[in-house]
Scaffold this active site. Structure first.
Site, PDB file in Angstrom:
ATOM      1  N   CYS A  42     -20.570  -2.061  -0.568  1.00 15.25           N
ATOM      2  CA  CYS A  42     -20.525  -2.123  -1.897  1.00 15.25           C
ATOM      3  C   CYS A  42     -22.311  -2.279  -2.189  1.00 15.25           C
ATOM      4  CB  CYS A  42     -20.885  -3.755  -1.680  1.00 15.25           C
ATOM      5  SG  CYS A  42     -19.006  -4.284  -0.921  1.00 15.25           S
TER       6      CYS A  42
ATOM      7  N   PHE B 273     -32.163 -11.765   3.558  1.00 16.17           N
ATOM      8  CA  PHE B 273     -31.524  -9.951   2.652  1.00 16.17           C
ATOM      9  C   PHE B 273     -33.988  -9.814   2.133  1.00 16.17           C
ATOM     10  CE2 PHE B 273     -28.195 -11.165   1.615  1.00 16.17           C
ATOM     11  CZ  PHE B 273     -28.054 -10.491   1.332  1.00 16.17           C
TER      12      PHE B 273
ATOM     13  N   LYS C  27     -22.113   1.804  -4.409  1.00 20.03           N
ATOM     14  CA  LYS C  27     -21.967   1.624  -4.955  1.00 20.03           C
ATOM     15  C   LYS C  27     -21.797   1.316  -5.900  1.00 20.03           C
ATOM     16  CE  LYS C  27     -17.658   0.407  -4.347  1.00 20.03           C
ATOM     17  NZ  LYS C  27     -17.394  -0.566  -5.277  1.00 20.03           N
TER      18      LYS C  27
ATOM     19  N   GLY D 108     -36.855  -2.715   6.901  1.00 19.53           N
ATOM     20  CA  GLY D 108     -36.211  -2.004   7.644  1.00 19.53           C
ATOM     21  C   GLY D 108     -35.866  -0.961   6.818  1.00 19.53           C
TER      22      GLY D 108
ATOM     23  N   ASP E 154       0.764  -1.313   0.319  1.00 22.66           N
ATOM     24  CA  ASP E 154      -0.322  -0.063   0.145  1.00 22.66           C
ATOM     25  C   ASP E 154       0.931   1.599  -0.044  1.00 22.66           C
ATOM     26  OD1 ASP E 154      -1.704   2.060   0.837  1.00 22.66           O
ATOM     27  OD2 ASP E 154      -3.331   0.201   0.937  1.00 22.66           O
TER      28      ASP E 154
ATOM     29  N   GLY F 278     -26.622  -0.589   2.955  1.00 24.26           N
ATOM     30  CA  GLY F 278     -25.435   0.681   3.125  1.00 24.26           C
ATOM     31  C   GLY F 278     -24.765   0.140   2.903  1.00 24.26           C
TER      32      GLY F 278
ATOM     33  N   GLU G 119     -14.774 -10.337  -5.437  1.00 26.27           N
ATOM     34  CA  GLU G 119     -14.957 -11.075  -4.435  1.00 26.27           C
ATOM     35  C   GLU G 119     -16.267 -10.714  -4.265  1.00 26.27           C
ATOM     36  OE1 GLU G 119     -15.914  -9.163  -2.199  1.00 26.27           O
ATOM     37  OE2 GLU G 119     -15.898  -7.160  -3.184  1.00 26.27           O
TER      38      GLU G 119
ATOM     39  N   LYS H  70      -0.967   3.306   6.930  1.00 28.53           N
ATOM     40  CA  LYS H  70      -1.530   1.835   6.764  1.00 28.53           C
ATOM     41  C   LYS H  70      -0.650   1.192   7.341  1.00 28.53           C
ATOM     42  CE  LYS H  70      -5.408   1.581   4.220  1.00 28.53           C
ATOM     43  NZ  LYS H  70      -5.577   1.956   3.320  1.00 28.53           N
TER      44      LYS H  70
ATOM     45  N   LYS I 103     -36.123  -8.827   5.444  1.00 25.29           N
ATOM     46  CA  LYS I 103     -36.490  -7.966   6.909  1.00 25.29           C
ATOM     47  C   LYS I 103     -36.335  -6.518   6.595  1.00 25.29           C
ATOM     48  CE  LYS I 103     -35.383  -9.759  10.902  1.00 25.29           C
ATOM     49  NZ  LYS I 103     -34.415  -9.978  12.529  1.00 25.29           N
TER      50      LYS I 103
END
Length: 431
Positions: free
Chosen positions: A260, A249, A263, A253, A30, A257, A151, A35, A251
């Site tokens: 992933c 998925f 965006k 609410g 990096d 957010g 991923e 970091k 439920k």
């Protein structure tokens, strides 16, 4: 065998630890010196349950190391994973600055035939641009392959997802390159999909867009159930028993957010618009999600004795989901902003996440304990379903509160128990 991971964010660190667990020597690179120093001291730059002890062990065993010298790192490795960030631009497109920079570094410093694996989430066609960026910086022709390997990690359970994936997707125009990559995963037992790069990228975007749409579907249906005085939880349970639908998925609410879903949905919509196609279902799913926190507050405000104006509201949960400190696109931040605009006084709590500085400047306080958060509050709003909140014994909390109204933004609390304890309980589409 040794591999290089370029980028030490959430995906990069998880990927590094996964391969180290599989017995592969890993170098993490990096350009952020702070970091790298933090990682070499065995500390993560983010919170992820169960990951830091693995990082510490692999550093001690010297199966993972972290460096800041891109030239030496690239020169020493023939397999390189691109795990850099691709945040959203203002128009919804993916910002490719980091992946272009990393690709150009590879072209400049590679010394042998190299396999470049795109793990970052990138739009369709970026694999070709990565090839062009690499080639543009080569001083002599050195062969390389670019392969897509998306991923599918869930924050809060990333290590488990990496070591026990539900599928591995490889996108490559070269069978030899695909097999070279798959050899790294040979110890994992799961379905494997080998396809072309465009399809591999689309599988990633389509997966997240579908899950986001599923959330928005149940949230929009909850709005109808509010008007018809039907409990959305019963509807979700009933339809979720159908194996073609599934319970996950579903439920209701205050919306999704994280780093992933928002965006990737925006990037997919940008790709569609760029190709003069309309994804109306996904467009509406995104709209529902944007408006869901505001819808909930509008409904809840009607039961407040004097609306939210001058009320003290305790907000439980900041992170977009439990077991992470990620505040990116967290619905809680929309709720807090809207409460402030309605002249409420806000106090918050989260087991891990830290309130952004600008909210502190606006008078929002972050308490250290749940009890301190509830002290003198006129209403409570649950924004994140942390186990700590689900396990609250609400009866002894009553004397702390000025008003006994609980708004459950995740339909995660035991409404009946709260009502029996003398609270007014309101969920999302809950009656």
């Amino acid at each position: 065998m040794s591999i290089l991971i370029m980028g030490t964010g959430y995906v990069g660190i998880t990927t590094a630890i996964m391969f180290a667990e599989l017995g592969i020597q890993v170098t993490g690179f990096d350009s952020n010196a702070a970091k790298i120093a933090l990682l070499n001291q065995s500390h993560l730059p983010f919170y992820e349950r169960g990951m830091e002890p693995l990082l510490q062990r692999h550093l001690q065993e010297q199966t993972i190391r972290f460096v800041q010298d891109e030239q030496a790192a690239i020169e020493e490795h023939a397999i390189i994973f691109l795990c850099v960030g691709t945040p959203s631009n203002s128009d919804g497109s993916a910002n490719l600055f980091a992946i272009q920079q990393a690709s150009e570094w590879i072209g400049k410093y590679m010394r042998e035939q190299t396999l470049v694996v795109i793990k970052s989430t990138v739009p369709v066609g970026v694999d070709e641009r990565v090839s062009e960026w690499i080639a543009s910086k080569q001083t002599r022709p050195i062969p390389f392959d670019v392969v897509v390997n998306p991923e599918f990690l869930r924050e809060g359970s990333a290590v488990a997802d990496a070591l026990a994936p539900d599928r591995i997707v490889v996108g490559s125009d070269s069978e030899e390159a695909a097999q070279r990559l798959l050899s790294l995963y040979e110890k994992l037992d799961c379905p494997i999909i080998v396809t072309n790069p465009k399809a591999a990228i689309m599988i990633k975007y389509a997966s997240n867009a579908f899950l986001a749409t599923k959330i928005s579907f149940i949230n929009e249906l909850a709005r109808l159930c509010d008007g018809l005085e039907i409990d959305i939880s019963e509807i979700a349970y009933g339809i979720g028993l159908d194996p073609r639908i599934g319970a996950m998925f579903l439920k209701a609410g205050i919306g999704y957010g994280g780093s992933c879903f928002p965006k990737d949905v925006d990037a997919l919509l940008h790709t569609a618009n760029s190709n003069r196609k309309s994804l109306t279902i996904i467009e509406h799913a995104a709209k529902v999600n944007r408006t869901q926190p505001l819808y909930a507050l509008d409904v809840w405000e009607k039961v407040m004795p004097s609306a939210f104006k001058k009320a003290t509201v305790a907000v439980l949960g900041l992170s977009f989901k439990p077991h992470t400190d990620d505040l990116r696109e967290a619905p809680s931040l929309v709720v807090i902003s809207e409460l402030l605009s309605r002249q409420a006084k806000v106090r918050v709590h989260d087991p891990i996440a830290v309130l952004p500085v600008h909210f502190r400047a606006l008078g929002v306080q972050q308490a250290d304990t749940i009890g301190e958060t509830l002290q003198g509050a006129d209403a409570v709003i649950l924004c994140t379903e942390w186990p700590e909140y689900r396990e609250i014994d609400w009866l002894p909390m009553k004397p702390l509160l000025n008003g006994h109204i609980v708004f459950d933004g995740r339909n995660a609390l035991d409404g009946r128990s709260l009502i029996q304890s003398g609270y007014d309980y309101y969920g999302i589409g809950s009656h």
